[in-house]
Each structure stands twice: as C-alpha cells, then as structure tokens.
Design an enzyme around this catalytic site. Structure first.
Site, PDB file in Angstrom:
ATOM      1  N   GLY A 202       0.835  -1.209   0.000  1.00 46.93           N
ATOM      2  CA  GLY A 202       0.000   0.000   0.000  1.00 46.93           C
ATOM      3  C   GLY A 202       0.859   1.244   0.000  1.00 46.93           C
ATOM      4  N   ASN A 203       0.276   2.392   0.361  1.00 49.48           N
ATOM      5  CA  ASN A 203       1.065   3.624   0.465  1.00 49.48           C
ATOM      6  C   ASN A 203       0.425   4.530   1.522  1.00 49.48           C
ATOM      7  OD1 ASN A 203      -0.816   5.606  -0.941  1.00 49.48           O
ATOM      8  ND2 ASN A 203      -0.615   4.015  -2.513  1.00 49.48           N
ATOM      9  N   ARG A 204       1.073   5.660   1.804  1.00 48.81           N
ATOM     10  CA  ARG A 204       0.679   6.497   2.946  1.00 48.81           C
ATOM     11  C   ARG A 204      -0.447   7.486   2.649  1.00 48.81           C
ATOM     12  NH1 ARG A 204       5.635   9.615   4.434  1.00 48.81           N
ATOM     13  NH2 ARG A 204       4.150  10.633   5.813  1.00 48.81           N
TER      14      ARG A 204
END
Ligand code: C5P
Length: 219
Positions: A28-30
């Site tokens: 995923g990512n932030r």
C-alpha cells in the site's frame, strides 16, 4: 461562485490502493485520501453531482451521497468504468502502479530455513490514462503528481504522457509531511500556465482548485 457545476457529473478518485499478497498482507502507500475527499466535498457544496471512488481510508464522508469504497486498483478501475461517463474527472488517488502477480489462497507461511518469498509484480491499469483515451472523455481531466524529487519536470512529463488537461503537483518528500498530513502545497500545471498554491490546509487547497475548475467550465 456561480452555479456552473450544477448537475455536472464529476468523478473524484482518492486514497491509496491495497494490492494483496494474501488475505492479510498487502502493498500500500501512505495516502490518507484527505485532499481528494476535500475536493469532492467542495464540489458537492457547489451543486455538482459528485461520485467519490476511494481506497481504504479513515475519513468522515457522510456529507457525500455517492461514495464507492474500493481496495485494489482493479476494483477502482472497474468502479470508474461502471459509474461513468463523467463531465469532469479528478484523479487524486495514489493508485498502486503494480500488484503481486498472484494472490496466495492462504496466508504465506514463514518456514524456518526457507528463503523469503520472491514477489513478482505486474502493472495495474492506469485509471487516469484510460479516462483520457476513452471514447467518453470528460471535458476536463485533472491528474495528480506526488513526487519526492524533480517535482516540476516529472509533473510536466505526466501532463503529456497521461493526456490530461491539468496536473496538480505536490512534493511528498519526508520533510514536507504532505502525504498523510493536514496541509498541502501544490502547483497546478496546465499546458500554458502554472499556478502555485502556498502551504495551507487541504480544505483551502481544495477550494482554490475548485475555483479554478469553475473558471474553466465558465469559459
Ligand atoms: O503514474 P503516476 O502514479 O505517477 O500518476 C499519478 C496520477 O495518475 C494520479 O492522478 C493518479 O490518480 C493517476 N493514476 C491512476 N492509475 C494508476 C496510476 C496512477 O489513475 N494506475
């Protein structure tokens, strides 16, 4: 602002995507989805018919009537195709560029003595690009460029490669705290113009972007 957006069908994508390795692990990512959600809320206040398609986030979205929650890039792409066509599209989502080629049917086990698994990745559909080359292309398509380096060069390149009308460029290096943070600082890049929006709340940035959209649609 005038009511030029009344009944205009507007797509906003926002948030991260989760690309699953097995049922519990993902890449995923932030992205918090805040900037896209603020844009969707602002356009809704301006009477646009807004569909927000958003990855896994923890945000208050009850003021919006059309919210489609997804997890993966494939799901986001399908949801966009199903909900369209749109008059305006704003792709603020931080879509994972790649996904694991195979999602394991059961939890991948760590077996002592065995090497860590090697994850093969495949490319995800480029939702923004697909919108731009589709037969029902919206009259205004806006992409985002979150970059840790060479912001302007990369963003201008993206404007051309994706085929969109504007790119909203924002620096997301560790010091800026923009990705996931409360504030943002962006440059709206058009073919012949660049507009800098100084650091301020994501709500205010959304308002400025929406003002520019209203001006554009008003002609
Ligand atoms: O290619 P890159 O991820 O840097 O481009 C960012 C822009 O493209 C954003 O507007 C993002 O929402 C969109 N994008 C997309 N689908 C992808 C990758 C990016 O819509 N698979």
């Amino acid at each position: 602002m005038t009511r030029v957006l009344k009944a205009k069908k507007v797509l906003v994508t926002a948030g991260p995507t989760y690309e699953y390795l097995d049922d519990i692990r993902f890449i995923g990512n932030r992205s918090s989805g805040k900037q896209g959600a603020e844009i969707a809320k602002c356009l809704h206040k301006l009477d646009a018919d807004v569909t927000l398609i958003i990855g896994p986030v923890n945000l208050e979205l009850s003021s919006l009537s059309k919210v489609i929650k997804v997890e993966t890039a494939i799901q986001m792409n399908e949801a966009v195709k199903k909900a369209g066509p749109f008059d305006i599209a704003i792709c603020a989502a931080a879509v994972g560029d790649w996904r694991p080629k195979k999602k394991a049917k059961t939890k991948i086990k760590k077996t002592s003595g065995n090497k860590p698994p090697i994850v093969e990745l495949v490319e995800n559909p480029d939702i923004l690009k697909n919108i731009c080359i589709g037969k029902d292309r919206p009259s205004l398509v806006i992409g985002f460029a979150a970059e840790t380096n060479d912001l302007l060069v990369n963003a201008r390149l993206k404007l051309r490669n994706k085929g969109c009308d504007w790119i909203v460029a924002n620096g997301v290096d560790a010091e800026s705290n923009c990705m996931g943070g409360e504030e943002n600082e962006v440059i709206i890049i058009k073919k012949n113009e660049e507009i800098r929006l100084a650091r301020q709340s994501k709500e205010k940035i959304a308002w400025h972007i929406c003002k520019k959209i209203v001006e554009e649609i008003s002609g």
